[in-house]
Design an enzyme around this catalytic site. Structure first.
Site, short mmCIF file in Angstrom:
data_model
loop_
_atom_site.label_atom_id
_atom_site.label_comp_id
_atom_site.label_asym_id
_atom_site.label_seq_id
_atom_site.Cartn_x
_atom_site.Cartn_y
_atom_site.Cartn_z
N HIS A 237 0.83 -1.21 0.00
CA HIS A 237 0.00 0.00 0.00
C HIS A 237 0.86 1.26 0.00
O HIS A 237 0.86 2.03 -0.96
CB HIS A 237 -0.93 0.00 1.21
CG HIS A 237 -1.87 -1.15 1.28
ND1 HIS A 237 -2.80 -1.42 0.31
CD2 HIS A 237 -2.04 -2.11 2.24
CE1 HIS A 237 -3.51 -2.49 0.65
NE2 HIS A 237 -3.07 -2.92 1.81
N ASP A 238 1.59 1.49 1.09
CA ASP A 238 2.39 2.70 1.21
C ASP A 238 3.59 2.71 0.27
O ASP A 238 3.93 3.77 -0.29
CB ASP A 238 2.83 2.90 2.66
CG ASP A 238 1.65 3.19 3.58
OD1 ASP A 238 0.63 3.69 3.09
OD2 ASP A 238 1.75 2.90 4.79
#
Length: 303
Positions: A237-238
């Site tokens: 995600h990040d």
């Protein structure tokens, strides 16, 4: 080279994203600001300081400024069940660094308004700090090149409720303020982040080399797969938000006006009205290129 601040709530995938930013020749990390979210503010700040000192010891201290411990309304729910003990799962040496004297909001405003070139904020947690900074200084909109947000779920299902992604759900009022501020925003949501992952079957050497980042990245993934027998993929995600800051062409995006539901069962749901606006919503990703950026930056570090 883009000058960036990472606003973050480490968090395991936040840790990988921070490694990437520190190792990238295309990013100059001006500082890190912390917010509650994946863990309490005490834990996210401690994790950020430990990570910076462990990964960046030969380059000089990168400042870490402490931000919000609660959203605009209510409190953060935290996600220790996803990220492990302390929010990181693995232990790092006790740091000698102390938090910066400025708060996160003061730090973002100060660095943005003094920057030689417009600053980019990579927001990897709830948007509480970013919204507060924009609210405190309206001229910040013109001083920021962009805010790259890891958050939201448009066509994809949520990961905290059926409708909502965690970061946006934690502070939907702050997210609305950022999306409506007029600052340029790129939203990297679950629609694309769920397409990028590390697989259990590819371990234990997900990242190659003997660098500190490769060693720590492998430890973090090994810990998560060991602690969660049901987990087959670790979503990036990040890290995808950082990869997209480095190489925006890995994303296919559409301009939109974005709003967030703040009440009821659909609290945290992100809604896009496509066709124009200051927000770009990522709708597709070049998976091979994106994962390649993540692997290379964490594997090839010289730290």
């Amino acid at each position: 080279m883009r000058t960036v601040i990472l606003d973050t709530d480490p968090g395991t995938d936040d840790a990988l994203a921070l490694m990437m930013a520190l190792n990238s020749p295309d990013l100059r990390v001006e500082g890190v600001t912390t917010v509650g979210g994946n863990a309490s503010l005490t834990d996210t700040t401690d994790n950020a300081i430990r990570l910076v000192e462990y990964l960046d010891e030969e380059r000089g201290a990168i400042p870490v400024a402490v931000g919000a411990d609660r959203p605009v309304h209510g409190s953060f729910t935290h996600a220790y069940h996803v990220h492990g003990a302390g929010g990181l799962g693995v232990r790092l040496p006790a740091p000698t660094l102390k938090p910066h004297a400025m708060s996160a909001v003061e730090f973002i405003c100060d660095r943005a308004l003094q920057a030689v070139q417009p600053l980019t904020v990579i927001a990897l947690g709830p948007l509480t700090n970013v919204a507060a900074a924009l609210g405190s200084r309206p001229d910040l909109v013109d001083a920021l090149a962009e805010v790259v947000v890891m958050g939201g779920a448009f066509e994809a299902p949520g990961n905290i409720t059926p409708h909502a992604e965690f970061n946006i759900h934690e502070d939907p009022e702050a997210a609305n303020a950022v999306f409506a501020s007029g600052v340029l925003v790129t939203v990297v949501g679950l629609d694309v982040t769920r397409q990028t992952s590390m697989h259990r079957r590819d371990g234990p050497r997900w990242f190659e080399g003997e660098s500190r980042s490769a060693e720590l990245g492998n430890r973090i993934l090994a810990d998560r797969f060991q602690e969660r027998a049901d987990l087959q993929e670790f979503y990036l995600h990040d890290p995808l938000a950082v990869a997209a800051t480095i190489d925006p062409d890995i994303l296919t995006s559409r301009p939109a006006q974005v709003s967030v539901v703040t009440e009821g069962d659909e609290r945290g749901r992100t809604v896009a009205r496509y066709g124009g606006g200051t927000v770009k919503v990522a709708v597709d990703v070049d998976v091979e290129r994106a994962v390649g950026i993540v692997r290379s930056l964490i594997s090839d570090s010289q730290t």
